[in-house]
Write a protein that holds these residues in place. Sequence first.
Motif, PDB file in Angstrom:
ATOM      1  N   SER A  54      68.663  14.688  58.075  1.00 42.30           N
ATOM      2  CA  SER A  54      67.751  15.816  57.833  1.00 42.30           C
ATOM      3  C   SER A  54      68.429  16.867  56.979  1.00 42.30           C
ATOM      4  N   ASP A  57      68.475  15.685  53.298  1.00 43.46           N
ATOM      5  CA  ASP A  57      67.164  15.854  52.654  1.00 43.46           C
ATOM      6  C   ASP A  57      66.903  17.329  52.322  1.00 43.46           C
ATOM      7  N   LYS A  58      67.292  18.198  53.249  1.00 43.75           N
ATOM      8  CA  LYS A  58      67.048  19.639  53.056  1.00 43.75           C
ATOM      9  C   LYS A  58      67.855  20.172  51.885  1.00 43.75           C
ATOM     10  N   HIS A 155      55.053  19.771  62.033  1.00 40.05           N
ATOM     11  CA  HIS A 155      56.306  19.197  61.540  1.00 40.05           C
ATOM     12  C   HIS A 155      56.178  17.695  61.384  1.00 40.05           C
ATOM     13  N   TYR A 159      54.962  18.579  57.598  1.00 41.55           N
ATOM     14  CA  TYR A 159      56.224  19.067  57.033  1.00 41.55           C
ATOM     15  C   TYR A 159      57.015  17.898  56.451  1.00 41.55           C
ATOM     16  N   LYS A 160      57.143  16.847  57.255  1.00 41.16           N
ATOM     17  CA  LYS A 160      57.766  15.617  56.737  1.00 41.16           C
ATOM     18  C   LYS A 160      56.637  14.712  56.228  1.00 41.16           C
TER      19      LYS A 160
END
Length: 948
Positions: A54, A57-58, A155, A159-160
């Motif tokens: 995560s 990716d961020k 989320h 979000y994803k």
Amino acid sequence: MNNDTVDTFIKTYTSSREKYTDFTRSISQILEQILKTQNFRYQTIQHRTKDISSLRDKLLKKPNLISSGVYDLAGCRVLFYTEEDIYKFSELLQQELKVIDIKDKRSPDQYNALHVIIQLDERREKLAEYSNFKDLKCEIQLSTPLFHTWAEINHDLFYKRDSQLEAFSQGDFRFLQEKLNEVMYKYLNKANQSISFIDSEFKKLKEGKQILNLDTLKIMSQSDSNTEIHQYLDKLNYFSSYYRLPEDFEFLPLLEQIWKKSQENDVRLKTSDSQKIVAASFKIIRNVRYWDYEKIIKLCIEKYSDVLFQKQCLETLKDFAKYDLNVVNVMGYAPQKILIEYIPKLDINDAIVKETLISICNSLLNNTIEGNTQKEFNTFTFVMGPIPINEHLKEIRSDAIKLLFRLLENETEVNLSEKIIDALFNSARPIHTEKTTEEHTALIQSNITSILSFLNEKYDKLKNYSKIKIEKELDFYKRRYGSITELEVIKTKLSDDASYVKYKTFVGYDFDYGHDYKQIEAERKIRIDEYIKQITITNLEEWKNYLINDILKESPAGSRIGYPNVHYFLGVLATKKPNEAQKLLNASDLSKFKVSLLIGLLESNNKNEINADIEKKIDNADSLAEIALAYFSIKEIDETIVRKLTAKILQVGDVFTLLTLLRMLCKHHPTKNLKQLILTVIDKLTEFSFYEWPQEISYLSEKLTGDLSIQEYEIILKNLVLKEDIDYDSEFILLALAKKDPKRIIQLFYDRTKKEIADKKLSGAIPFEFHLLDAELKKHAPVVVKEVLNWFKNNDWKFNWEASHLLSRIFPKIEGEFQIELIELLRSKDMNNLDVVLWILDKYEGGPDVLELVKVIIQNFNITSKLRSELFRLVSNTGVVSGEYGFVNAYQDKIGSINAWVSSTDKNISEFAKEYIEYLQNRIKFENLRVEQRVDLMKNQFERSKSL
């Protein structure tokens, strides 16, 4: 930033992830300890360390986070049942940990939470178990279960986001996302608000039960702390207004014990808090006065003799005398009936009691009654009409009138007699409403007849000053109700009463005696002329004693301020009989009339002799202010004496005498060239640190200021630079200079600002609003703007603030020459000039003129995120709005005013407009939500009160 940098950051985090895991666990334990110690109700505490995939990716999406800071590698979440607890807990975190940042993530239709970025404080870092966590940061998310549920679903679904799924049916994907946002906006925010209301009311209910409890009151009556007692009484006052008192809540005996205990505590601790305890107690008593009104009225009567209770008792009794429609509808006039039965037991010879009794009777004799009703949560109706009549009310009014008769018969003090007569005639005041009935008219006329009969019966005992008040009332009632036998009788007595006619010739104003005041004035002057004819050297002493003893000492202080008729009488006497008047000139008891005597003497045949006497007085510094006042009032002055008087006052005079002299000089300046004397007096006032003289002479100064040169004005400016504020009168005096030299006016305000900054205060250097100068200064825009812009070169925010304020007061809109100057600054592309313009725009209310300047800024400067936020703020300024949806309507108007920019060929302008419209739409959502939450709260409160 390339992928190698991201990989390096990920590698470093991976190697220390175990330490972050221990850190989050420790923070979670600290949070749990705080929550339990402070008795917070919460659903859960969660903690986690950032997942490596995560994080990758961020960072690939937002690589700049590596340099600006990644704060959620360690994270904790606490879910509270109410939003109030979130903010209370965030305040506690600032005491327990080192808070780096607080990010309020509230949104009307999206994610809602408070993010608190923390690290361990120095105290904990020194402990062995925390020493390994130095400089580590943790993001603590504070939310509610409802908001958290929404966030989790959002989320996982959006979000994803699954790009392939979105591509499959973009319309459905967007529809579902908007539907989820609608759930937050329409339901979850309101649900949270309702839960908070219910929780708050339930806590209040529990506390109210504990406070409105005799056992708690008994404990307080034994407390050794007056502070504790006072805090309890404040709560008792609040809850007694919020909840109905229990039927068995016999609190008065326990309050007696509290008063006794508080005095004992004062003696023991050498304090003086018992007075505050009594005041707090009586707040409660007055708040619940209808709970058992007879007991409370008795208590006030009994306690009055104790000075500790006197004020509170009397104020409480006054409250009982006031009629309230809602109370009357429930219990009639029972409280007022008990009140009028008990108050005569007070000592009516006590001056304070008399004032109170008059006030009570005045209220009891009101002919109108007020009240309010609320049928809906947002509808409040004020009701006013004639007081409902029944036998109880008639008895109350009759008893109140009799009590006033009793007071009037024994009263020797002038002002109290006037108040008693006022209260008596209040019973006969007309009702200004269409609802008046014949029954009301009959009651009022009955009261008038009763009052007039008493006054006729006691006429010989009435004082002349009371007769004036009575005659004034009679004229009104005759016009209102026509001829009444008792009224005509007393009017005849008054007109035949030579002593009274003589008295009223000297006391009062002509409109006191009837509506045809011009005829009354003419008759008064005839009588005064007759009295003057009667005066001789032989009977002068007798007349002097009459004025002193029968007029000045027997007239109501304050109601005949100045005695204009006596001034007129003595002025005419001095003109017609100067020899007699001169003998009164030095009578100390007539000193307040010395000016009128001097004026008359200066206009008499003895003028030369009087001027010689005046010169002697000036030499002896005697009566300087009176002489200046007299010279102010006469048409022709002796310039030699005036200059001599000026020299003496400058030598020995005080501020009052200087001001009197200044007025006189200004009045006569148009016919005598006295400007140098005037400037010398102003300079002297500056020495006395007195700057309020403009209000004394502004109406006389037009010729003077027109005659002053720019150099001569400097004496005035030397004074005004030190004045507290530049008011209308000061502006009037400066107006001529503004026409001649506007630049010097700006310099004056600069000097005032500089002085206020030096004195470490910033309040009145520039007027909040101009009255006169702005219109004149606006005519000289190029000069004025350039001069004010120089202030910004000081690089001082205080100068910047005052400079922009001054420009906004002179130029209500940014237009014409003013706009041209600002556009020229912006086209220079100089960042300092941009700062100057931003300071100026801050003082305007985001109108079209501001928008025009913002467009120029966009065209000439790189719009960073910081500058964009600043421009959004400036353009969004609305000034004062009205109504619940005032801001919503103002923001919608702003969207309308900037819509045309969206289609601009300038990409920067169109992008700014789109972003600003999106910003405003979000603000509108927030405002709508705020209004709806407030409306929900009002509805809940109304439903609560209605159900009770």
